[in-house]
Design a protein around this motif. Structure first.
Motif, PDB file in Angstrom:
ATOM      1  N   LEU A 239       0.840  -1.206   0.000  1.00  0.00           N
ATOM      2  CA  LEU A 239       0.000   0.000   0.000  1.00  0.00           C
ATOM      3  C   LEU A 239       0.872   1.251   0.000  1.00  0.00           C
ATOM      4  O   LEU A 239       0.723   2.155  -0.835  1.00  0.00           O
ATOM      5  N   GLN A 240       1.839   1.281   0.943  1.00  0.00           N
ATOM      6  CA  GLN A 240       2.696   2.462   1.059  1.00  0.00           C
ATOM      7  C   GLN A 240       3.602   2.607  -0.162  1.00  0.00           C
ATOM      8  O   GLN A 240       3.830   3.715  -0.656  1.00  0.00           O
ATOM      9  N   GLY A 241       4.104   1.478  -0.670  1.00  0.00           N
ATOM     10  CA  GLY A 241       4.986   1.491  -1.841  1.00  0.00           C
ATOM     11  C   GLY A 241       4.265   2.022  -3.070  1.00  0.00           C
ATOM     12  O   GLY A 241       4.820   2.812  -3.845  1.00  0.00           O
ATOM     13  N   ALA A 242       3.018   1.584  -3.245  1.00  0.00           N
ATOM     14  CA  ALA A 242       2.247   2.026  -4.414  1.00  0.00           C
ATOM     15  C   ALA A 242       1.977   3.529  -4.324  1.00  0.00           C
ATOM     16  O   ALA A 242       2.168   4.263  -5.305  1.00  0.00           O
ATOM     17  N   LEU A 243       1.562   3.988  -3.142  1.00  0.00           N
ATOM     18  CA  LEU A 243       1.282   5.423  -2.986  1.00  0.00           C
ATOM     19  C   LEU A 243       2.559   6.239  -3.202  1.00  0.00           C
ATOM     20  O   LEU A 243       2.532   7.286  -3.859  1.00  0.00           O
ATOM     21  N   ALA A 244       3.684   5.725  -2.670  1.00  0.00           N
ATOM     22  CA  ALA A 244       4.951   6.459  -2.823  1.00  0.00           C
ATOM     23  C   ALA A 244       5.322   6.582  -4.292  1.00  0.00           C
ATOM     24  O   ALA A 244       5.739   7.660  -4.752  1.00  0.00           O
ATOM     25  N   GLN A 245       5.155   5.510  -5.049  1.00  0.00           N
ATOM     26  CA  GLN A 245       5.505   5.558  -6.477  1.00  0.00           C
ATOM     27  C   GLN A 245       4.600   6.546  -7.226  1.00  0.00           C
ATOM     28  O   GLN A 245       5.044   7.280  -8.100  1.00  0.00           O
ATOM     29  N   MET A 246       3.316   6.556  -6.850  1.00  0.00           N
ATOM     30  CA  MET A 246       2.389   7.514  -7.484  1.00  0.00           C
ATOM     31  C   MET A 246       2.785   8.942  -7.127  1.00  0.00           C
ATOM     32  O   MET A 246       2.729   9.849  -7.970  1.00  0.00           O
ATOM     33  N   GLY A 247       3.197   9.121  -5.870  1.00  0.00           N
ATOM     34  CA  GLY A 247       3.633  10.446  -5.432  1.00  0.00           C
ATOM     35  C   GLY A 247       4.861  10.905  -6.209  1.00  0.00           C
ATOM     36  O   GLY A 247       4.957  12.045  -6.654  1.00  0.00           O
ATOM     37  N   GLU A 248       5.829   9.970  -6.393  1.00  0.00           N
ATOM     38  CA  GLU A 248       7.061  10.311  -7.123  1.00  0.00           C
ATOM     39  C   GLU A 248       6.768  10.670  -8.579  1.00  0.00           C
ATOM     40  O   GLU A 248       7.319  11.611  -9.128  1.00  0.00           O
ATOM     41  N   GLU A 249       5.870   9.886  -9.197  1.00  0.00           N
ATOM     42  CA  GLU A 249       5.535  10.158 -10.612  1.00  0.00           C
ATOM     43  C   GLU A 249       4.593  11.344 -10.758  1.00  0.00           C
ATOM     44  O   GLU A 249       4.437  11.882 -11.852  1.00  0.00           O
ATOM     45  N   GLY A 250       3.921  11.687  -9.661  1.00  0.00           N
ATOM     46  CA  GLY A 250       3.030  12.866  -9.693  1.00  0.00           C
ATOM     47  C   GLY A 250       1.580  12.547  -9.971  1.00  0.00           C
ATOM     48  O   GLY A 250       0.702  13.351  -9.685  1.00  0.00           O
TER      49      GLY A 250
END
Ligand code: GTP
Ligand code: ZN
Length: 362
Positions: A239-250
């Motif tokens: 969950l946290q990994g997916a959100l972090a990747q979305m955050g990084e990509e914007g």
């Protein structure tokens, strides 16, 4: 417009009735039964049921396998309950918690005659009520009068069964800006199904272009992993990994489906954990409880994506079934993005079982 409840409304009512320990009446063109969930059955109600006839215990074929009971229908087993058997005996057939202590419950005699369809619907209802998949049935006459005079919910087999197989339409209820650690540009959308079941959520990060594949994750609720940081699974880090990747990509969309425990509910998941403590793996534990490996309905995920205006995703998952479901329901998977995080000594076997038995690409 009529004030009479629709079949969908009656199904929602029946789910609550069963959870509360109230029987429901199920009929088809030729016969009818009074059905009560074994998990919420009481001695008083068992005595009442017996005054109407000899009860039959409906179990799934999965549970019957553990009990070594004969299965004459594809997916269910109807066990004849001998006179005088107490509530505890009936519940021990449905609930595997004392299987190790007392493995021999039988000999069990299964019913072969008659159609299994009413029992099948009763089992499906206990599953949708997130109870142990088991119901006690007695045959009754004049179902409409019986239901009306006892104030019970009456379900018609022909009109309810297709509804249970369908994925209920979902509607957006509310949405608001939600800055989160992974991204200040978060927005939480709530979706409510027409069938009265649990709401599901979508967390939209940034403003994804609807004409391009969106980085997306179909996440199933895991209270133990998502909230408590359980080490038994990989859900929290995913969950946290997916959100972090979305955050990084914007940009991105995380769908949070309230299908706890692969759709069996948290109470049943804890029953499964208790079996895992006895040495069974995650798939075996589900089967001993009477469930399939995975009882989730992933179609809800693509329905939400369509509602939000997306038609194509870059899907963060290791589960090939999710990819197949997206494709088959009209959401193109432009890219499969692996999500391999959170391995620890406590979930090694769990992840190995996912790879070996559930086809996960790990
Ligand atoms: N029944 C059951 N459910 C579990 C167990 N461990 C985790 N879950 C549930 O499994 C769901 C997560 O599914 P997973 O199979 O881990 O992963 P997935 O979502 O199918 O696939 P990925 O997209 O690759 O993560 C959540 O609903 C969890 O509550 C277990 O031992 N038994
Ligand atoms: Zn988990």
């Amino acid at each position: 417009m009529s004030l009479l409840p629709t079949m969908i409304e009656l199904l929602a009512r029946a789910r609550v009735d069963l959870r509360m320990g109230l029987p429901v009446v199920i009929q088809d063109e030729t016969s009818a039964v009074l059905a009560i969930a074994v998990e919420s059955l009481t001695t008083e109600r068992l005595i009442e049921m017996r005054t109407l006839g000899n009860p039959i215990l409906a179990l799934t074929a999965r549970r019957a396998q553990t009990l070594k009971a004969n299965v004459y229908d594809d997916d269910i087993c109807r066990v004849i309950v001998p006179d005088g058997r107490p509530l505890g005996w009936i519940q021990s057939l449905a609930d595997p918690s004392d299987d190790l202590r007392s493995p021999m419950k039988g000999p069990l005699q299964s019913q072969r005659s008659g159609r299994p369809n009413l029992a099948q619907l009763a089992i499906a209802m206990t599953k949708s009520a997130r109870l142990l998949p088991s119901a006690l049935l007695v045959t009754i006459n004049n179902p409409s009068d019986f239901a009306a005079s006892n104030g019970l919910t009456l379900l018609d087999h022909a009109s309810t069964t297709p509804l249970l197989d369908e994925s209920s339409p979902l509607h957006p209820v509310a949405a608001a800006r939600l800055p989160i650690e992974a991204s200040q540009a978060g927005r939480l959308h709530i979706f409510r199904p027409e069938d009265g079941n649990e709401e599901h959520y979508a967390i939209e990060i940034g403003q994804p272009d609807r004409n391009k594949p969106v980085l997306s994750r179909l996440h199933s609720a895991c209270f133990t992993g998502d909230v408590l940081g359980s080490l038994k699974c990989d859900c929290g880090p995913q969950l946290q990994g997916a959100l972090a990747q979305m955050g990084e990509e914007g940009t991105g969309v995380l769908l949070y489906l309230n299908q706890e425990g692969r759709g069996i509910g948290l109470a049943n998941k804890m029953r499964a954990y208790s079996l895992q403590d006895q040495g069974f793996d995650t798939v075996e534990a589900n089967h001993r409880l009477g469930f399939e490996d995975d009882e989730r309905d992933f179609r809800l995920g693509s329905a939400i994506l369509k509602e939000l205006g997306f038609s194509s995703v870059r899907l963060l998952t290791n589960n090939p079934n999710k990819i197949a479901m997206m494709e088959s329901t009209g959401i193109a998977v432009a890219e499969h993005v692996p999500l391999k995080v959170g391995l620890n000594p406590f979930n090694e076997n769990y992840l190995a079982t996912k790879a070996a038995k559930s086809g996960h690409m790990l």
